[in-house]
Design a protein around this motif. Sequence first.
Motif, short mmCIF file in Angstrom:
data_model
loop_
_atom_site.label_atom_id
_atom_site.label_comp_id
_atom_site.label_asym_id
_atom_site.label_seq_id
_atom_site.Cartn_x
_atom_site.Cartn_y
_atom_site.Cartn_z
N VAL A 24 0.84 -1.20 0.00
CA VAL A 24 0.00 0.00 0.00
C VAL A 24 0.88 1.25 0.00
CG1 VAL A 24 -1.61 1.36 1.39
CG2 VAL A 24 -2.00 -1.08 1.07
N LYS A 25 1.92 1.26 0.83
CA LYS A 25 2.83 2.41 0.87
C LYS A 25 3.52 2.61 -0.48
CE LYS A 25 3.84 2.24 5.83
NZ LYS A 25 4.88 2.00 6.86
N ALA A 27 2.35 1.74 -3.38
CA ALA A 27 1.34 2.23 -4.33
C ALA A 27 1.08 3.72 -4.13
CB ALA A 27 0.04 1.44 -4.17
N TYR A 28 1.04 4.16 -2.86
CA TYR A 28 0.83 5.58 -2.59
C TYR A 28 2.02 6.41 -3.07
CZ TYR A 28 -3.13 4.28 0.39
OH TYR A 28 -4.32 3.79 0.86
N LEU A 29 3.22 5.88 -2.87
CA LEU A 29 4.42 6.57 -3.36
C LEU A 29 4.43 6.70 -4.87
CD1 LEU A 29 7.19 4.99 -1.06
CD2 LEU A 29 6.37 7.36 -1.02
N ALA A 30 3.78 5.74 -5.55
CA ALA A 30 3.69 5.78 -7.02
C ALA A 30 2.60 6.74 -7.49
CB ALA A 30 3.41 4.38 -7.56
N GLY A 31 1.86 7.32 -6.55
CA GLY A 31 0.88 8.36 -6.90
C GLY A 31 -0.56 7.89 -7.03
N PHE A 32 -0.86 6.67 -6.60
CA PHE A 32 -2.23 6.17 -6.73
C PHE A 32 -3.05 6.54 -5.50
CE2 PHE A 32 0.27 3.31 -9.44
CZ PHE A 32 -0.41 3.50 -10.65
N THR A 33 -4.34 6.80 -5.71
CA THR A 33 -5.23 7.23 -4.64
C THR A 33 -5.75 6.01 -3.86
OG1 THR A 33 -7.18 7.12 -6.06
CG2 THR A 33 -5.98 9.22 -5.98
N VAL A 34 -6.31 6.30 -2.71
CA VAL A 34 -6.87 5.24 -1.87
C VAL A 34 -8.00 4.47 -2.58
CG1 VAL A 34 -8.13 4.75 0.26
CG2 VAL A 34 -6.20 6.32 0.28
N PRO A 35 -8.98 5.16 -3.21
CA PRO A 35 -10.02 4.41 -3.91
C PRO A 35 -9.47 3.49 -5.01
CG PRO A 35 -10.72 6.67 -3.61
CD PRO A 35 -9.27 6.61 -3.21
N ALA A 36 -8.44 3.95 -5.75
CA ALA A 36 -7.87 3.13 -6.82
C ALA A 36 -7.15 1.92 -6.24
CB ALA A 36 -6.91 3.96 -7.66
N VAL A 37 -6.37 2.12 -5.17
CA VAL A 37 -5.61 1.03 -4.56
C VAL A 37 -6.55 0.02 -3.91
CG1 VAL A 37 -3.94 0.43 -2.78
CG2 VAL A 37 -3.55 2.44 -4.21
N LEU A 259 12.75 -4.76 6.15
CA LEU A 259 13.45 -5.44 5.07
C LEU A 259 13.20 -4.81 3.70
CD1 LEU A 259 12.80 -9.15 6.18
CD2 LEU A 259 14.93 -7.84 6.40
N VAL A 260 11.95 -4.40 3.44
CA VAL A 260 11.59 -3.90 2.11
C VAL A 260 11.67 -2.38 2.02
CG1 VAL A 260 9.78 -3.84 0.35
CG2 VAL A 260 10.10 -5.90 1.73
N LEU A 261 11.10 -1.69 3.01
CA LEU A 261 11.07 -0.23 2.97
C LEU A 261 12.27 0.41 3.65
CD1 LEU A 261 7.28 0.29 3.79
CD2 LEU A 261 8.38 0.22 1.54
N ALA A 262 13.11 -0.42 4.27
CA ALA A 262 14.33 0.06 4.96
C ALA A 262 14.02 1.11 6.03
CB ALA A 262 15.32 0.63 3.94
N GLU A 263 12.88 0.94 6.69
CA GLU A 263 12.52 1.85 7.78
C GLU A 263 13.26 1.44 9.05
OE1 GLU A 263 8.30 1.82 8.21
OE2 GLU A 263 7.94 2.86 6.31
#
Length: 302
Positions: A24-25, A27-37, A259-263
């Motif tokens: 989800v994060k 997808a949001y970083l790629a510019g997609f909205t909540v309804p689309a995701v 592991l993936v987002l390196a947070e």
Amino acid sequence: MKLWHYALIVFLGGCCYGILSTFVKLAYLAGFTVPAVTGGQYLFGVVLTWLAVLFTKKKKLSLKQTSKLILSGIPFGLTGVFYYQALQTLNASLAIVFLFQFVWIGALLEWVFHKKKPTLIKLFSIALLLIGSILAANILFQKQMALSWIGTFWGLLAAITFSTFIFLSSSVEKATPPILKSALLSSGGLITVFIIFPPTFLFDLEILVGVIPYGLALGIFGVVLPPLLFSIGMPHVGSGLGTILTASELPVVIAMSSLVLAEPISMPQWIGVIIILGGIISSNIRSGNSNKKSLYTQNTTC
């Protein structure tokens, strides 16, 4: 299969939910909205589930049985919608702690509707899970954290609908083949999401094509696998233990973020993860012993 096999299946269903937040994060970083995701997640998930149904042995269901399963999918769709609303006004760490209240709500539902009073061991496990969730979400060590009553309301509603979905997965139409049951539950979730978030993204080819990779990943781990795994395991472990097992979601969220987002993940968060896993293990050790005892009693009375 043995009881622990079904427990493992439900545990894996919870792990699937933990994978979602990472995609989800992204997808949001790629510019997609909540309804689309959200819409893409449920649409592609339901399509994949029904494709799987085509390759399985068919079972005829009555209109009443079909309707019950589709209606039981409504809490499945509402959970994502309510959780998103909570994130609008709450810090993500607080939102997930409110969502995590499903672990005791599930035990309460089982007590009220199935007359199964939670044991001291189960209550101890729930306490461990709640303590672990607070540490894992890192809310004790954040300097600024605003508490919104509206956000709290949406977060608790998400916990109620999630625990309701788990409860229904364990009790509604148990004899239905898991893949068919999963398809109907997911369809109910899709209808709910599309009513709340009209699927306008379907009419924009650029958005539709772009959201496909995220929708497929979210659909598999958020729509296809959890209802299927819950349909297989929940009727055998019960909703009380089932809600404890699905607490595996939060440790996976933390691991994927690292592991993936390196947070950066602090030591108290990892301690919280260990406590959550300890709560899950303690509840299952007790359940395993109780199951063996009941089998022994049956054998000696025969």
